[in-house]
Scaffold this active site. Sequence first.
Site, short mmCIF file in Angstrom:
data_model
loop_
_atom_site.label_atom_id
_atom_site.label_comp_id
_atom_site.label_asym_id
_atom_site.label_seq_id
_atom_site.Cartn_x
_atom_site.Cartn_y
_atom_site.Cartn_z
N ASP A 104 50.91 71.83 50.93
CA ASP A 104 50.84 73.29 50.79
C ASP A 104 49.52 73.75 50.16
O ASP A 104 49.48 74.75 49.46
CB ASP A 104 52.02 73.83 49.96
CG ASP A 104 53.35 73.36 50.50
OD1 ASP A 104 53.52 73.43 51.72
OD2 ASP A 104 54.20 72.92 49.71
N GLU A 105 48.44 73.03 50.43
CA GLU A 105 47.15 73.41 49.86
C GLU A 105 46.46 74.48 50.68
O GLU A 105 45.43 75.02 50.25
CB GLU A 105 46.21 72.18 49.77
CG GLU A 105 46.67 71.08 48.84
CD GLU A 105 47.53 70.05 49.55
OE1 GLU A 105 47.87 70.26 50.74
OE2 GLU A 105 47.89 69.04 48.92
N LYS A 155 46.10 74.04 54.39
CA LYS A 155 45.41 73.32 55.46
C LYS A 155 45.28 74.16 56.72
O LYS A 155 44.30 74.04 57.44
CB LYS A 155 46.16 72.03 55.80
CG LYS A 155 45.98 70.94 54.76
CD LYS A 155 46.69 69.67 55.15
CE LYS A 155 48.18 69.75 55.03
NZ LYS A 155 48.73 69.74 53.70
N GLY A 167 54.58 72.83 57.04
CA GLY A 167 54.50 74.26 57.33
C GLY A 167 53.09 74.73 57.07
O GLY A 167 52.56 74.59 55.98
N HIS A 168 52.44 75.20 58.12
CA HIS A 168 51.09 75.74 57.97
C HIS A 168 51.16 77.23 58.25
O HIS A 168 51.72 77.64 59.26
CB HIS A 168 50.14 75.16 59.02
CG HIS A 168 49.84 73.72 58.81
ND1 HIS A 168 49.88 73.09 57.60
CD2 HIS A 168 49.47 72.77 59.70
CE1 HIS A 168 49.55 71.83 57.75
NE2 HIS A 168 49.30 71.60 59.01
N THR A 169 50.57 78.04 57.38
CA THR A 169 50.50 79.46 57.67
C THR A 169 49.06 79.80 58.06
O THR A 169 48.13 79.42 57.36
CB THR A 169 50.87 80.29 56.42
OG1 THR A 169 52.09 79.77 55.92
CG2 THR A 169 51.04 81.76 56.75
N GLN A 221 51.75 67.57 54.84
CA GLN A 221 52.02 67.20 53.44
C GLN A 221 50.72 66.94 52.66
O GLN A 221 49.75 67.62 52.90
CB GLN A 221 52.98 66.00 53.36
CG GLN A 221 54.39 66.30 53.86
CD GLN A 221 54.54 66.20 55.35
OE1 GLN A 221 54.07 65.27 55.97
NE2 GLN A 221 55.18 67.17 55.95
N ARG A 252 58.10 77.12 45.05
CA ARG A 252 57.29 75.94 44.73
C ARG A 252 57.14 75.83 43.22
O ARG A 252 57.01 76.86 42.54
CB ARG A 252 55.92 76.04 45.38
CG ARG A 252 56.00 75.99 46.89
CD ARG A 252 54.62 76.07 47.53
NE ARG A 252 54.75 76.13 48.98
CZ ARG A 252 53.97 76.84 49.79
NH1 ARG A 252 52.96 77.52 49.30
NH2 ARG A 252 54.16 76.84 51.09
P1 IMP Z 1 60.93 65.05 53.62
O1 IMP Z 1 59.54 64.97 54.13
O2 IMP Z 1 61.73 66.18 54.24
O3 IMP Z 1 61.66 63.73 53.71
O4 IMP Z 1 60.88 65.40 52.05
C1 IMP Z 1 60.36 64.48 51.10
C2 IMP Z 1 59.56 65.21 50.04
O5 IMP Z 1 58.36 65.72 50.60
C3 IMP Z 1 60.27 66.41 49.41
O6 IMP Z 1 59.89 66.50 48.05
C4 IMP Z 1 59.71 67.59 50.18
O7 IMP Z 1 59.79 68.79 49.44
C5 IMP Z 1 58.27 67.12 50.35
N1 IMP Z 1 57.63 67.74 51.52
C6 IMP Z 1 57.82 67.46 52.82
N2 IMP Z 1 57.03 68.21 53.58
C7 IMP Z 1 56.30 68.98 52.76
C8 IMP Z 1 55.26 69.94 52.97
O8 IMP Z 1 54.83 70.24 54.09
N3 IMP Z 1 54.76 70.51 51.85
C9 IMP Z 1 55.16 70.18 50.61
N4 IMP Z 1 56.12 69.29 50.38
C10 IMP Z 1 56.67 68.68 51.43
#
Ligand code: IMP
Length: 427
Positions: free
Chosen positions: A13-14, A16, A40-42, A223, A304
Amino acid sequence: MPAVVLVGAQWGDEGKGKATDLLGSEVHYVVRYQGGNNAGHTVVIGDQKYALHLLPTGVLSPEVVPVIGNGVVIDPGVLLAEIDGLRERGIDCGRLLISASAHLIMPHHKALDKVTERYLGKARIGTTGRGIGPAYGDKIARMGVRVQDLLDPGILGKKIEVALNEKNQVLTKVYNRRGIDPAKVLDEYLGYAERLKPHIADTSLVLSQALDEDKVVLLEGGQGTLLDIDHGTYPFVTSSSPTAGGACIGAGIPPTRLTRVIAILKAYTTRVGSGPFPTELTDEAGDWLRTTGGEYGVTTGRDRRCGWFDAVIARYATRINGVTDFFLTKLDVLSGLERIPVCVAYDVDGVRHDEIPMTQTDFHHAKPIYEELPGWQEDISDAKSFDDLPAKARDYVRALEEMSGAPISAIGVGPGRTQTLAIRPLV
Ligand code: IMP
């Protein structure tokens, strides 16, 4: 033959999406190399806001070929809904290429993700519940269903049956849930196959040929570094490799092809889900960062967790990814603060750590050692160049650069496409 990797330097969530979009005009291919619709990219274009989960950001630029690489796990229903949603808004995804070797998220992956989290209780990871972990688990256990299986109904049927033979036992006998009907799943996935067929390709070969032709390939990580399955805060991580090394595996490009690694670094820190977060603020300062920065998940809508900038993590990201450039985002959010604390090291049970501690136990005990930097009061969202920034904002950026160990080459001062200060060319 530039192959540029874009990674999140912190816990995701930086921002990207903004960076990929900025590079769009110079890039020919944008490749997602890991993760799935947990990301999730905005991207904000004019007065339009686009939230993308699975599609590479390049899909918004008509001249770019968006690619979903072999390292991604795909929920085909979600992908098609995302494609349809964009089409309704006038964006055509006809150019999209999907690796034949990417894995599919199946209904049992989603069921298991939710139920295992529930069973973990307080020890839960806080996953997005999209089936990501179970899908990667099956990939490694060699029980996965791949995109290419959609092209062969016989094989697809067999794979679904074999997987559900086992998973239904687990769902019904361990977790007391209903089993899943293989015939229904086959039917559903054959429906997806029809629509996805024209997009399926040997994307590793396509990208290799593109690089031979001197095309610019942008490899977009989901991520962030600290959510990497190997290099993150395990077990509070995602199940793939967002770090730069993962780009090679997840796109089918050899390491010798990579020319640049750009890491996106937020001017403060956020995290969603469970796990250690040394600079987390649980007081009103944290609430202020959340509301001012709009720190709510694009995918899950969750609040967050927010905290000050952590230079130990930024240095770690530099080392693990071989960062050549940082893109500093959301600097505008910090405007109006008198002083801005920045974590320069950790205190772990009385011992100073300048690097991330080796063990999970020590990391859980890490207390931030702060240095305070002077803040600035001016609104910086209209700045057009680095020199337009107030002196104290420039000093903050230079201090972060010094502590993080790689040059800051671009700065985000607002969500809009034009609210970016370029310092050095990124491609
Ligand atoms: P998963 O990827 O759904 O298995 O979640 C594992 C961990 O990664 C959890 O703490 C999620 O909140 C985190 N996570 C997964 N995708 C994102 C992302 O795009 N941004 C921030 N955290 C993420």
